[in-house]
Design a protein around this motif. Structure first.
Motif, PDB file in Angstrom:
ATOM      1  N   THR A  97      15.138 -37.634  11.439  1.00 22.21           N
ATOM      2  CA  THR A  97      15.187 -36.277  12.163  1.00 22.21           C
ATOM      3  C   THR A  97      14.955 -35.043  11.042  1.00 22.21           C
ATOM      4  O   THR A  97      15.690 -35.125  10.153  1.00 22.21           O
ATOM      5  CB  THR A  97      16.075 -36.181  13.157  1.00 22.21           C
ATOM      6  N   PHE A  98      14.449 -34.298  11.451  1.00 24.84           N
ATOM      7  CA  PHE A  98      14.223 -33.185  10.292  1.00 24.84           C
ATOM      8  C   PHE A  98      15.314 -32.012  10.892  1.00 24.84           C
ATOM      9  O   PHE A  98      15.206 -30.956  10.885  1.00 24.84           O
ATOM     10  CB  PHE A  98      12.938 -32.315  10.773  1.00 24.84           C
ATOM     11  N   THR A  99      16.491 -32.669  10.389  1.00 24.92           N
ATOM     12  CA  THR A  99      18.014 -31.926  10.528  1.00 24.92           C
ATOM     13  C   THR A  99      17.872 -31.112   9.373  1.00 24.92           C
ATOM     14  O   THR A  99      17.507 -30.795   8.223  1.00 24.92           O
ATOM     15  CB  THR A  99      19.079 -32.773  10.285  1.00 24.92           C
ATOM     16  N   PRO A 100      18.944 -30.100   9.504  1.00 23.39           N
ATOM     17  CA  PRO A 100      19.185 -29.120   8.416  1.00 23.39           C
ATOM     18  C   PRO A 100      19.677 -29.942   7.229  1.00 23.39           C
ATOM     19  O   PRO A 100      19.180 -29.309   6.004  1.00 23.39           O
ATOM     20  CB  PRO A 100      20.294 -28.142   8.833  1.00 23.39           C
ATOM     21  N   GLU A 101      20.332 -30.892   7.513  1.00 29.36           N
ATOM     22  CA  GLU A 101      20.850 -31.643   6.065  1.00 29.36           C
ATOM     23  C   GLU A 101      19.485 -32.220   5.385  1.00 29.36           C
ATOM     24  O   GLU A 101      19.580 -32.286   4.160  1.00 29.36           O
ATOM     25  CB  GLU A 101      21.735 -32.725   6.455  1.00 29.36           C
ATOM     26  N   LEU A 102      18.531 -32.850   6.079  1.00 27.25           N
ATOM     27  CA  LEU A 102      17.452 -33.327   5.558  1.00 27.25           C
ATOM     28  C   LEU A 102      16.567 -32.200   4.763  1.00 27.25           C
ATOM     29  O   LEU A 102      16.038 -32.337   3.757  1.00 27.25           O
ATOM     30  CB  LEU A 102      16.655 -34.172   6.253  1.00 27.25           C
ATOM     31  N   GLN A 103      16.464 -31.178   5.403  1.00 25.03           N
ATOM     32  CA  GLN A 103      15.886 -30.134   5.228  1.00 25.03           C
ATOM     33  C   GLN A 103      16.345 -29.460   3.779  1.00 25.03           C
ATOM     34  O   GLN A 103      15.597 -29.379   2.834  1.00 25.03           O
ATOM     35  CB  GLN A 103      15.941 -28.997   6.140  1.00 25.03           C
ATOM     36  N   ASP A 104      17.554 -29.579   3.693  1.00 24.78           N
ATOM     37  CA  ASP A 104      18.090 -29.040   2.394  1.00 24.78           C
ATOM     38  C   ASP A 104      17.977 -30.098   1.377  1.00 24.78           C
ATOM     39  O   ASP A 104      17.917 -29.668   0.040  1.00 24.78           O
ATOM     40  CB  ASP A 104      19.760 -28.938   2.531  1.00 24.78           C
ATOM     41  N   ARG A 105      17.995 -31.475   1.535  1.00 24.62           N
ATOM     42  CA  ARG A 105      17.701 -32.591   0.695  1.00 24.62           C
ATOM     43  C   ARG A 105      16.279 -32.233   0.046  1.00 24.62           C
ATOM     44  O   ARG A 105      15.775 -32.462  -0.936  1.00 24.62           O
ATOM     45  CB  ARG A 105      17.651 -33.697   1.485  1.00 24.62           C
ATOM     46  N   PHE A 106      15.258 -32.215   0.932  1.00 20.03           N
ATOM     47  CA  PHE A 106      13.563 -31.538   0.685  1.00 20.03           C
ATOM     48  C   PHE A 106      13.830 -30.407  -0.106  1.00 20.03           C
ATOM     49  O   PHE A 106      12.927 -30.316  -1.296  1.00 20.03           O
ATOM     50  CB  PHE A 106      12.895 -31.426   1.891  1.00 20.03           C
ATOM     51  N   GLY A 107      14.614 -29.575  -0.029  1.00 18.66           N
ATOM     52  CA  GLY A 107      14.574 -28.260  -0.755  1.00 18.66           C
ATOM     53  C   GLY A 107      15.047 -28.237  -2.127  1.00 18.66           C
ATOM     54  O   GLY A 107      14.502 -27.899  -3.098  1.00 18.66           O
ATOM     55  N   LEU A 108      16.134 -29.203  -2.466  1.00 16.00           N
ATOM     56  CA  LEU A 108      16.532 -29.730  -3.505  1.00 16.00           C
ATOM     57  C   LEU A 108      15.651 -30.313  -4.488  1.00 16.00           C
ATOM     58  O   LEU A 108      15.192 -30.112  -5.457  1.00 16.00           O
ATOM     59  CB  LEU A 108      17.885 -30.479  -3.621  1.00 16.00           C
ATOM     60  N   ALA A 109      14.716 -31.446  -3.692  1.00 18.36           N
ATOM     61  CA  ALA A 109      13.707 -31.875  -4.605  1.00 18.36           C
ATOM     62  C   ALA A 109      12.566 -31.254  -4.883  1.00 18.36           C
ATOM     63  O   ALA A 109      12.093 -31.456  -5.853  1.00 18.36           O
ATOM     64  CB  ALA A 109      13.117 -33.127  -3.286  1.00 18.36           C
ATOM     65  N   LEU A 110      12.178 -30.045  -4.123  1.00 22.91           N
ATOM     66  CA  LEU A 110      11.237 -29.056  -4.507  1.00 22.91           C
ATOM     67  C   LEU A 110      11.787 -28.237  -5.912  1.00 22.91           C
ATOM     68  O   LEU A 110      10.803 -28.095  -6.834  1.00 22.91           O
ATOM     69  CB  LEU A 110      10.967 -28.190  -3.348  1.00 22.91           C
ATOM     70  N   LEU A 111      13.046 -28.002  -5.861  1.00 22.77           N
ATOM     71  CA  LEU A 111      13.469 -27.034  -6.833  1.00 22.77           C
ATOM     72  C   LEU A 111      13.612 -28.199  -8.193  1.00 22.77           C
ATOM     73  O   LEU A 111      13.127 -27.496  -9.303  1.00 22.77           O
ATOM     74  CB  LEU A 111      15.038 -26.869  -6.756  1.00 22.77           C
TER      75      LEU A 111
END
Length: 244
Positions: A97-111
């Motif tokens: 699920t595209f949860t806030p926690e997973l979105q933050d994980r994706f954001g860190l991966a982009l950094l």
């Protein structure tokens, strides 16, 4: 914020999310391109409740039916090709699920894709890191004059300026101030403890040589011994000196 995101990275992601969505709290995680999620009936359910498979389908529909310029979704406005690459890179199942926690994980991966680790280790300059971030997020300004995606862009403009859609949403000095604050936070953070080295192996104690088993004389052996003793006594009797 996902607790697994380091403090300095969380500060930077908060700043970027403020530019990309301008929505506090959970509302930022539920934002789709152009805030179309706020229109009645635009979505069957919030994107934070969608699986990645459902979201990928929706992103196509937004462009086709909602006339959105892209399928950018969530707090970090991740477009469909980028989302597909993140799913593959991190090995996340489509059923997640595209949860806030997973979105933050994706954001860190982009950094990290743009050089976070090198920036944190002081091997990538603030300006160069900022220019890399500007290529990931159109609202983040370039920190020096350069060739952009569509034309030469000046300091403070979006890397994608000239496409008629994207624009920087803050000044270059503001972005630099945030990056400098992140560096200060990183310098205050305690260094990770060094792992205790494993003890060196010692030479094993020498294995004692096995004691050879004692041989048993057996019945025959004792008989021979007895016969030899008797013969010896007889010989000794004949060799003793006779008394005169």
């Amino acid at each position: 914020m996902n607790p697994n995101v380091p403090r300095g990275a969380a500060m930077l992601l908060d700043f970027i999310a403020g530019l990309e969505t301008n929505r506090p709290g959970r509302a930022g995680y539920e934002t789709i391109i152009g805030y179309r999620n706020e229109k009645p009936g635009a979505l069957p359910k919030p994107i934070t409740e969608m699986t990645l498979e459902e979201l990928l389908v929706e992103q196509k529909r937004w462009v086709r039916n909602l006339k959105a310029p892209s399928g950018a979704a969530g707090r970090y406005q991740i477009i469909r090709p980028t989302l597909l690459s993140l799913i593959a890179e991190l090995g996340v199942p489509l059923s997640a699920t595209f949860t806030p926690e997973l979105q933050d994980r994706f954001g860190l991966a982009l950094l990290r894709r743009r050089g976070w680790s090198q920036f944190a280790a002081a091997t990538l300059s603030l300006r160069d890191f900022g220019n890399r971030l500007a290529r990931e997020w159109a609202s983040f300004p370039v920190l020096s004059r350069q060739q952009g995606a569509h034309r030469t862009v000046e300091r403070g403009e979006s890397y994608y300026a000239g496409d008629g859609i994207n624009a920087s949403l803050t000044k270059a000095t503001n972005a630099e101030a945030v990056l400098a604050e992140v560096l200060n936070e990183l310098s205050r953070a305690p260094a990770p403890a060094k792992p205790t080295p494993a003890p060196l192996p010692t030479d094993p104690a020498p294995t004692p040589e096995p004691t050879p088993p004692r041989k048993s004389w057996g019945p025959l052996g004792w008989s021979i011994l007895g016969l030899a003793t008797a013969v010896g006594l007889v010989v000794a009797a004949f060799t003793l000196p006779l008394p005169f």
